[in-house]
Design a protein around this motif. Sequence first.
Motif, PDB file in Angstrom:
ATOM      1  N   LYS A 125     -58.204 -70.622  54.559  1.00 59.26           N
ATOM      2  CA  LYS A 125     -57.795 -69.379  54.917  1.00 59.26           C
ATOM      3  C   LYS A 125     -58.607 -68.598  54.756  1.00 59.26           C
ATOM      4  O   LYS A 125     -60.093 -68.352  54.029  1.00 59.26           O
ATOM      5  CB  LYS A 125     -56.705 -69.303  53.563  1.00 59.26           C
ATOM      6  CG  LYS A 125     -55.019 -69.034  53.670  1.00 59.26           C
ATOM      7  CD  LYS A 125     -54.534 -69.007  52.518  1.00 59.26           C
ATOM      8  CE  LYS A 125     -53.175 -69.811  52.922  1.00 59.26           C
ATOM      9  NZ  LYS A 125     -52.379 -68.691  52.016  1.00 59.26           N
ATOM     10  N   LYS A 154     -54.716 -60.221  56.931  1.00 57.53           N
ATOM     11  CA  LYS A 154     -54.137 -61.312  56.744  1.00 57.53           C
ATOM     12  C   LYS A 154     -54.589 -62.545  57.093  1.00 57.53           C
ATOM     13  O   LYS A 154     -56.231 -62.445  57.128  1.00 57.53           O
ATOM     14  CB  LYS A 154     -53.589 -61.011  58.757  1.00 57.53           C
ATOM     15  CG  LYS A 154     -52.297 -60.176  59.003  1.00 57.53           C
ATOM     16  CD  LYS A 154     -51.780 -60.020  60.253  1.00 57.53           C
ATOM     17  CE  LYS A 154     -51.502 -59.016  61.045  1.00 57.53           C
ATOM     18  NZ  LYS A 154     -50.514 -59.377  62.049  1.00 57.53           N
ATOM     19  N   LYS A 156     -55.344 -66.457  58.217  1.00 57.77           N
ATOM     20  CA  LYS A 156     -55.411 -67.438  59.477  1.00 57.77           C
ATOM     21  C   LYS A 156     -56.623 -68.920  58.963  1.00 57.77           C
ATOM     22  O   LYS A 156     -57.256 -68.684  58.512  1.00 57.77           O
ATOM     23  CB  LYS A 156     -56.162 -66.666  60.273  1.00 57.77           C
ATOM     24  CG  LYS A 156     -55.705 -65.604  61.549  1.00 57.77           C
ATOM     25  CD  LYS A 156     -56.924 -65.657  62.991  1.00 57.77           C
ATOM     26  CE  LYS A 156     -56.049 -65.636  63.607  1.00 57.77           C
ATOM     27  NZ  LYS A 156     -56.947 -65.944  65.502  1.00 57.77           N
ATOM     28  N   GLU A 157     -55.329 -69.211  59.382  1.00 57.68           N
ATOM     29  CA  GLU A 157     -55.903 -71.079  58.951  1.00 57.68           C
ATOM     30  C   GLU A 157     -55.431 -71.846  60.094  1.00 57.68           C
ATOM     31  O   GLU A 157     -54.626 -71.787  60.755  1.00 57.68           O
ATOM     32  CB  GLU A 157     -55.311 -71.693  57.575  1.00 57.68           C
ATOM     33  CG  GLU A 157     -54.363 -71.746  57.635  1.00 57.68           C
ATOM     34  CD  GLU A 157     -53.321 -72.473  56.108  1.00 57.68           C
ATOM     35  OE1 GLU A 157     -54.607 -72.883  55.071  1.00 57.68           O
ATOM     36  OE2 GLU A 157     -52.157 -72.460  55.565  1.00 57.68           O
ATOM     37  N   GLU A 158     -55.990 -72.646  60.275  1.00 54.04           N
ATOM     38  CA  GLU A 158     -55.750 -74.189  61.865  1.00 54.04           C
ATOM     39  C   GLU A 158     -56.008 -74.936  61.174  1.00 54.04           C
ATOM     40  O   GLU A 158     -56.562 -75.491  60.545  1.00 54.04           O
ATOM     41  CB  GLU A 158     -56.675 -73.740  62.943  1.00 54.04           C
ATOM     42  CG  GLU A 158     -58.044 -73.986  62.550  1.00 54.04           C
ATOM     43  CD  GLU A 158     -59.338 -73.502  64.056  1.00 54.04           C
ATOM     44  OE1 GLU A 158     -58.622 -72.637  64.825  1.00 54.04           O
ATOM     45  OE2 GLU A 158     -60.203 -73.361  63.375  1.00 54.04           O
TER      46      GLU A 158
END
Length: 184
Positions: A125, A154, A156-158
């Motif tokens: 993350k 916020k 984000k992860e991918e």
Amino acid sequence: KYPMEQKRIEKVTDLQEKIFNEFRYNQETYSKSRGQAVQFNQPVQLLHIVSNKFLKCTSDEAELERENFRLSLAEFSSDQTVFKFVPSYKHQNESEGTIYINDVVQVASLNLIHNKFPHLHISNKITVKTKNKKPTLHKSQKALQESQNIGYNKYKEEINASLEDPTKLKINHFTSPNDHDSEN
């Protein structure tokens, strides 16, 4: 001008025939393999059911982890949409090769990048700063937020493809293949 136009028409017709033959071959291959167990190291394509697009691995850099490679969805199959399930543990190498529900596996693209097979990787993350001001909270909401350690950032992860850091994934069964089958 006419011979050039004729050559163009012949080329388009030839390409259309090749596309049709490839489509027919893919349909035949699917029909033959349907209902058979998936094996380790067997070429597979991963289809996103909702969009009806194939998972694709490219040599473009990933958005969050720039040392890794981008995954996307592609409308048509290609060399970049072919993957294989790789054993995560020694006992899986020594078995008959069948993949079962609840097996832990790695997924590798068959699209070589720098002479290596990139593996699916789930990023850590990453905190993304928000431009919004903090909302005004009631005292009880602030206390709840602090107790749950919730911030205003916020995250984000991918999912990307890595040459060095594969992620182990567990095979789960969410739906029956017949749930998406128009023949039954």
